[in-house]
Motif scaffolding. Structure first.
Motif, PDB file in Angstrom:
ATOM      1  N   CYS A   1      -7.002  13.078  -2.111  1.00  0.00           N
ATOM      2  CA  CYS A   1      -6.709  12.415  -0.831  1.00  0.00           C
ATOM      3  C   CYS A   1      -6.785  10.918  -1.107  1.00  0.00           C
ATOM      4  O   CYS A   1      -7.747  10.246  -0.752  1.00  0.00           O
ATOM      5  CB  CYS A   1      -7.715  12.856   0.227  1.00  0.00           C
ATOM      6  SG  CYS A   1      -7.308  12.314   1.901  1.00  0.00           S
TER       7      CYS A   1
ATOM      8  N   THR B   1      -2.822  13.552   0.436  1.00  0.00           N
ATOM      9  CA  THR B   1      -3.734  13.706   1.585  1.00  0.00           C
ATOM     10  C   THR B   1      -4.439  15.064   1.593  1.00  0.00           C
ATOM     11  O   THR B   1      -4.917  15.512   2.629  1.00  0.00           O
ATOM     12  CB  THR B   1      -2.967  13.523   2.909  1.00  0.00           C
ATOM     13  OG1 THR B   1      -1.878  14.446   2.950  1.00  0.00           O
ATOM     14  CG2 THR B   1      -2.432  12.109   3.063  1.00  0.00           C
TER      15      THR B   1
ATOM     16  N   MET C   1      -5.724   4.886   6.284  1.00  0.00           N
ATOM     17  CA  MET C   1      -6.171   4.888   4.891  1.00  0.00           C
ATOM     18  C   MET C   1      -5.714   3.613   4.192  1.00  0.00           C
ATOM     19  O   MET C   1      -6.478   2.981   3.445  1.00  0.00           O
ATOM     20  CB  MET C   1      -5.610   6.110   4.149  1.00  0.00           C
ATOM     21  CG  MET C   1      -6.230   7.440   4.529  1.00  0.00           C
ATOM     22  SD  MET C   1      -5.302   8.868   3.858  1.00  0.00           S
ATOM     23  CE  MET C   1      -5.601   8.670   2.088  1.00  0.00           C
ATOM     24  N   GLU C   2      -4.475   3.222   4.423  1.00  0.00           N
ATOM     25  CA  GLU C   2      -3.920   2.018   3.783  1.00  0.00           C
ATOM     26  C   GLU C   2      -4.634   0.759   4.260  1.00  0.00           C
ATOM     27  O   GLU C   2      -4.938  -0.145   3.467  1.00  0.00           O
ATOM     28  CB  GLU C   2      -2.416   1.929   4.081  1.00  0.00           C
ATOM     29  CG  GLU C   2      -1.610   3.050   3.442  1.00  0.00           C
ATOM     30  CD  GLU C   2      -0.147   3.027   3.813  1.00  0.00           C
ATOM     31  OE1 GLU C   2       0.654   3.645   3.104  1.00  0.00           O
ATOM     32  OE2 GLU C   2       0.218   2.395   4.835  1.00  0.00           O
TER      33      GLU C   2
ATOM     34  N   THR D   1       0.824  -1.211   0.000  1.00  0.00           N
ATOM     35  CA  THR D   1       0.000   0.000   0.000  1.00  0.00           C
ATOM     36  C   THR D   1       0.853   1.253   0.000  1.00  0.00           C
ATOM     37  O   THR D   1       2.021   1.236   0.410  1.00  0.00           O
ATOM     38  CB  THR D   1      -0.908   0.041   1.247  1.00  0.00           C
ATOM     39  OG1 THR D   1      -0.083   0.074   2.421  1.00  0.00           O
ATOM     40  CG2 THR D   1      -1.824  -1.175   1.316  1.00  0.00           C
ATOM     41  N   LYS D   2       0.257   2.332  -0.475  1.00  0.00           N
ATOM     42  CA  LYS D   2       0.905   3.645  -0.356  1.00  0.00           C
ATOM     43  C   LYS D   2      -0.148   4.735  -0.433  1.00  0.00           C
ATOM     44  O   LYS D   2      -1.149   4.609  -1.144  1.00  0.00           O
ATOM     45  CB  LYS D   2       1.967   3.852  -1.431  1.00  0.00           C
ATOM     46  CG  LYS D   2       1.439   3.953  -2.842  1.00  0.00           C
ATOM     47  CD  LYS D   2       2.576   4.294  -3.806  1.00  0.00           C
ATOM     48  CE  LYS D   2       2.068   4.430  -5.243  1.00  0.00           C
ATOM     49  NZ  LYS D   2       3.148   4.801  -6.182  1.00  0.00           N
ATOM     50  N   VAL D   3       0.078   5.793   0.331  1.00  0.00           N
ATOM     51  CA  VAL D   3      -0.779   6.975   0.260  1.00  0.00           C
ATOM     52  C   VAL D   3      -0.215   7.887  -0.814  1.00  0.00           C
ATOM     53  O   VAL D   3       0.962   8.257  -0.775  1.00  0.00           O
ATOM     54  CB  VAL D   3      -0.840   7.690   1.621  1.00  0.00           C
ATOM     55  CG1 VAL D   3      -1.543   9.032   1.482  1.00  0.00           C
ATOM     56  CG2 VAL D   3      -1.566   6.819   2.637  1.00  0.00           C
TER      57      VAL D   3
ATOM     58  N   GLU E   1      -7.505   1.968  -6.136  1.00  0.00           N
ATOM     59  CA  GLU E   1      -7.083   3.333  -5.836  1.00  0.00           C
ATOM     60  C   GLU E   1      -8.342   4.144  -5.578  1.00  0.00           C
ATOM     61  O   GLU E   1      -9.241   4.173  -6.416  1.00  0.00           O
ATOM     62  CB  GLU E   1      -6.292   3.910  -7.003  1.00  0.00           C
ATOM     63  CG  GLU E   1      -5.683   5.279  -6.721  1.00  0.00           C
ATOM     64  CD  GLU E   1      -4.827   5.770  -7.868  1.00  0.00           C
ATOM     65  OE1 GLU E   1      -3.795   5.108  -8.138  1.00  0.00           O
ATOM     66  OE2 GLU E   1      -5.201   6.777  -8.498  1.00  0.00           O
TER      67      GLU E   1
ATOM     68  N   VAL F   1      -5.367   6.819  -1.797  1.00  0.00           N
ATOM     69  CA  VAL F   1      -4.580   5.697  -1.298  1.00  0.00           C
ATOM     70  C   VAL F   1      -4.687   4.540  -2.283  1.00  0.00           C
ATOM     71  O   VAL F   1      -5.698   4.387  -2.968  1.00  0.00           O
ATOM     72  CB  VAL F   1      -5.064   5.272   0.112  1.00  0.00           C
ATOM     73  CG1 VAL F   1      -6.513   4.826   0.097  1.00  0.00           C
ATOM     74  CG2 VAL F   1      -4.155   4.190   0.698  1.00  0.00           C
TER      75      VAL F   1
ATOM     76  N   PRO G   1      -2.868   8.466   7.537  1.00  0.00           N
ATOM     77  CA  PRO G   1      -2.430   7.815   6.300  1.00  0.00           C
ATOM     78  C   PRO G   1      -2.319   6.293   6.431  1.00  0.00           C
ATOM     79  O   PRO G   1      -2.687   5.560   5.505  1.00  0.00           O
ATOM     80  CB  PRO G   1      -1.069   8.453   6.024  1.00  0.00           C
ATOM     81  CG  PRO G   1      -1.162   9.811   6.652  1.00  0.00           C
ATOM     82  CD  PRO G   1      -1.959   9.580   7.910  1.00  0.00           C
TER      83      PRO G   1
END
Length: 425
Positions: free
Chosen positions: A221, A112, A351-352, A107-109, A317, A223, A348
């Motif tokens: 915003c 934001t 979020m992931e 995962t990655k943000v 996404e 993720v 964050p």
């Protein structure tokens, strides 16, 4: 007493319940007992829950489950889920274990940034408005300094303010488009307070401020969560055929809105469950996610799949505006427990985790749809609900469950088997 009432909010909880039971039910005593049985025995805890909303009379319980075996960026997680639908937690848990031996979830943000708008009408010369905005921009930011002080200390605050001309869509309509970074807070109250302060500073006789409000559409915003492995590592009798059918199922959801809506609803089964468990706003999340799914003018799948050079890749996404401090996350004991369970994640990181729950749920649904069919597993999980509705005893539940171990569950079949069992007993 009349069914239309004034001053209802000023009544005590007991008076509210008595009024409700008297005016809208025939079995008043039974209704009152039903309402009271869901009160928390801890009076202080019940008062806390009573204060979350207005006119509270009782609590409405939802199942709180946990899905273990999630490996996200090489770290093990157990994910809390609040949901009433059968098979959601089980499906997430099975998929988590499946991918835990295939590299887990990555995962990655992406960003934001959150946004809010001051919507206003102006019928004068556009160049004059632009000049006024440019001369006032610093003053607009200064007007929020007392509000943004603590947020700026945490690295957040107002990122930018822009004047947007929307007159082609609506006569005389303009916006101030304001971008925010709210760090670990969801930031709704912070954003709205800033917007109102900016609007007051921007106001003049020829500018008619209509409203100042944050937007739940947060396309910046974002993720991403994904899984990947060699096609042959997907397992099963024919992994190549499975991967191909799986990919086609996703492509159908990418071009067919009728399918995309149900496809994305399944994703939201996982996402909403974690959002609820952490005390976040699932209505805001839903609205923003579905708007994002329509960003190209047609409602499409939130998830995507590709097979290249023998590698199966599946990813999602989506926008998620959530918080891990403030609001209900700081008040609800179970929201606190949920965050503690996941190691007190930053916004964050949460979020992931939430995106991963959605992707896992989608993988489970598509795997079922392209193999045995969605009802095979779903109805097995639903079996207990049917038996409970029929008032089955524990002995009857055990017997009926064994009879459906190798066959598809249907409501009518369960009812008939239970009738036959009772007839022959």
């Amino acid at each position: 007493m009349a069914k239309v009432i004034s001053g209802f909010s000023k009544l005590s909880k007991k008076e509210k319940i008595d009024w409700l039971a008297t005016n809208f039910f025939n079995n008043q005593n039974e209704i009152i007992e039903t309402i009271k049985q869901y009160w928390n025995a801890d009076e202080a805890l019940q008062r806390l829950h009573d204060d979350f909303i207005e006119n509270t009379i009782t609590n409405f319980y939802m199942p709180y489950g946990i899905a273990p075996n999630f490996v996200i960026n090489d770290k093990e997680h157990v994910i809390p889920m609040v949901v009433e639908e059968s098979s959601v937690v089980a499906a997430a848990s099975l998929v988590a274990k499946f991918w835990s031996t295939r590299g887990g979830f990555k995962t990655k943000v992406i960003s934001t940034t959150k946004v809010g708008h001051i919507h206003f009408m102006y019928s004068g010369n556009k160049e004059d408005l632009e000049t006024y905005f440019e001369t006032q921009k610093n003053n607009l930011l200064k007007a929020t300094l007392s509000i943004t002080k603590n947020m700026r200390k945490r690295g957040g605050g107002i990122l930018d303010i822009n004047l947007i001309d929307k007159t082609k869509s609506l006569t005389d309509y303009y916006q101030l488009h304001v971008c925010f970074e709210t760090k670990d807070s969801m930031g709704a109250n912070f954003i709205n307070s800033c917007l109102e302060a900016i609007a007051n500073e921007f106001r003049r006789n020829d500018i008619d401020i209509i409203m100042s409000i944050l937007s739940n559409y947060v396309p910046e915003c974002l993720v991403r969560s994904e899984v990947s492995c060699k096609v042959q590592d997907l397992g099963g009798e024919n992994p190549e055929k499975f991967a191909r059918k799986f990919q086609q199922a996703v492509k159908i959801a990418e071009i067919e809105p009728y399918r995309a809506v149900t496809h994305n609803k399944g994703i939201m089964n996982g996402i909403d469950a974690v959002v609820l468990a952490t005390g976040n706003d699932f209505r805001a999340i839903e609205a923003g996610v579905h708007a994002y799914a329509s960003k190209e003018g047609t409602y499409k799948s939130l998830s995507h799949c590709e097979i290249e050079n023998g590698i199966f890749k599946f990813w999602i996404e989506l926008p998620l505006a959530i918080g891990t401090v403030g609001g209900l996350t700081a008040l609800h004991p179970m929201a606190k427990l949920s965050l503690d369970m996941m190691g007190r994640p930053s916004a964050p990181k949460l979020m992931e985790i939430i995106a991963t729950a959605g992707l896992a749920q989608n993988f489970a649904a598509l795997r079922a749809l392209t193999t045995k069919g969605i009802q095979h597993g779903h109805m097995k999980m639903h079996l207990m609900n049917i038996l409970n509705q029929m008032g089955a005893s524990n002995e009857e539940k055990n017997i009926i469950s064994k009879e459906f171990e190798n066959s598809t569950v249907s409501h009518s079949a369960v009812v008939q088997k239970l009738k036959n069992l009772r007839k022959n007993s």
